[in-house]
Design a protein around this motif. Structure first.
Motif, PDB file in Angstrom:
ATOM      1  N   LYS A 196       0.822  -1.202   0.000  1.00 21.35           N
ATOM      2  CA  LYS A 196       0.000   0.000   0.000  1.00 21.35           C
ATOM      3  C   LYS A 196       0.859   1.256   0.000  1.00 21.35           C
ATOM      4  O   LYS A 196       1.669   1.461   0.911  1.00 21.35           O
ATOM      5  CB  LYS A 196      -0.912   0.016   1.232  1.00 21.35           C
ATOM      6  N   ASN A 198       0.911   5.378   0.258  1.00 15.17           N
ATOM      7  CA  ASN A 198       0.060   6.407   0.853  1.00 15.17           C
ATOM      8  C   ASN A 198       0.834   7.718   0.990  1.00 15.17           C
ATOM      9  O   ASN A 198       2.028   7.706   1.283  1.00 15.17           O
ATOM     10  CB  ASN A 198      -0.434   5.933   2.223  1.00 15.17           C
ATOM     11  N   SER A 200       1.418  10.622   3.286  1.00 16.02           N
ATOM     12  CA  SER A 200       1.183  10.906   4.705  1.00 16.02           C
ATOM     13  C   SER A 200       0.737  12.341   4.920  1.00 16.02           C
ATOM     14  O   SER A 200       0.822  13.191   4.044  1.00 16.02           O
ATOM     15  CB  SER A 200       2.457  10.638   5.518  1.00 16.02           C
ATOM     16  N   THR A 218      -4.179   1.565   6.790  1.00 15.45           N
ATOM     17  CA  THR A 218      -3.779   2.457   5.701  1.00 15.45           C
ATOM     18  C   THR A 218      -4.716   2.314   4.512  1.00 15.45           C
ATOM     19  O   THR A 218      -4.974   1.204   4.043  1.00 15.45           O
ATOM     20  CB  THR A 218      -2.335   2.150   5.249  1.00 15.45           C
ATOM     21  N   ARG A 219      -5.238   3.455   4.061  1.00 10.36           N
ATOM     22  CA  ARG A 219      -6.043   3.462   2.850  1.00 10.36           C
ATOM     23  C   ARG A 219      -5.106   3.732   1.674  1.00 10.36           C
ATOM     24  O   ARG A 219      -4.523   4.820   1.566  1.00 10.36           O
ATOM     25  CB  ARG A 219      -7.114   4.545   2.924  1.00 10.36           C
ATOM     26  N   PRO A 220      -4.937   2.756   0.770  1.00  8.69           N
ATOM     27  CA  PRO A 220      -3.938   2.918  -0.297  1.00  8.69           C
ATOM     28  C   PRO A 220      -4.342   3.946  -1.336  1.00  8.69           C
ATOM     29  O   PRO A 220      -5.498   4.008  -1.753  1.00  8.69           O
ATOM     30  CB  PRO A 220      -3.861   1.523  -0.908  1.00  8.69           C
ATOM     31  N   GLU A 221      -3.360   4.746  -1.733  1.00 12.10           N
ATOM     32  CA  GLU A 221      -3.519   5.653  -2.863  1.00 12.10           C
ATOM     33  C   GLU A 221      -2.794   5.115  -4.092  1.00 12.10           C
ATOM     34  O   GLU A 221      -2.943   5.634  -5.195  1.00 12.10           O
ATOM     35  CB  GLU A 221      -2.997   7.040  -2.481  1.00 12.10           C
TER      36      GLU A 221
END
Length: 240
Positions: A196, A198, A200, A218-221
């Motif tokens: 993932k 991300n 920050s 964690t929300r993946p980008e």
């Protein structure tokens, strides 16, 4: 995937049946490194050329089944996710020519970024940029020696089925050599790549591996299959 190379002057014949914005969605099955089937339709990915199923390359001085691995990488990219394919035409064999995407990737572009295909002569600029990343990082084919798929087909016409793509002029065998890096671990799950990426709250690009402290929350980008892919995209590894 063709028995004879199609002359450049025949390029227009490959797109005899334009189908506009026809969109096909659903699950896909991999045929080889640049071909899938969806809802009973065989689809060629536009803009790339992957090693043939029977093609052998070299890595670390040893024979390598790059055609088989190209199909495996395409399967990893799709990862069981539904695809949306936008058809741009059909070829002389009746197959659909399309660009396909998962919720995360442009599938053909990702094959280039992972080094398991080369761009077609008329590929968009972001495809050639993805190839440049793979070449610089020595991903996939660029970690060893390989014949361009078009050149391999010319030399092995009896071993490869027909291909549907924009015409590529006959070319002499072309090899690219580089030192082979150590094989690195791939992180995948049922949804595809599992690392993932991300951004920050401090503006840092950080990637989290499965099992690390903040991975689950964690929300993946962005998603990556290897740490080297994440690093190539400008992310650094989480310290926890």
């Amino acid at each position: 995937m063709q028995r004879t190379l199609i002359p450049l002057v025949a390029a227009a014949a490959l797109f005899a049946v334009p189908v506009g914005a026809n969109i096909v969605t659903g699950a896909a099955a991999v045929v080889d490194g640049d071909t899938i089937t969806m809802t009973g339709t065989r689809i060629r990915l536009v803009g790339i050329d992957a090693p043939e199923a029977a093609q052998i390359c070299k890595r670390g001085g040893q024979p390598w089944n790059c055609g088989t691995d190209a199909a495996q990488v395409l399967g990893d990219i799709i990862g069981g996710q539904p695809l949306e394919c936008t058809a741009v035409g059909t070829d002389v064999y009746g197959r659909t020519l399309a660009t396909c995407t998962t919720p995360v990737f442009d599938v053909a572009r990702e094959m280039l970024r992972r080094g398991m295909a080369v761009p077609a002569p008329d590929a968009p600029s972001d495809y050639t940029e993805a190839r440049a990343i793979a070449q610089q990082m020595r991903y996939g084919l660029w970690a060893g020696e390989f014949d361009l798929p078009s050149a391999w087909r010319a030399a092995n016409r009896g071993d490869a089925p027909p291909v549907a793509r924009r015409a590529v002029p006959a070319a002499r065998s072309q090899r690219v050599a580089a030192a082979a890096p150590a094989r690195e671990r791939r992180y995948t799950n049922a949804l595809g790549c599992a690392i993932k990426g991300n951004n920050s709250r401090h503006g840092d690009l950080i990637y989290h591996l499965p099992g690390q402290r903040y991975y689950a929350q964690t929300r993946p980008e962005a998603l990556f299959c290897t740490e080297r892919e994440a690093a190539a995209a400008g992310f650094r590894r989480s310290k926890e």
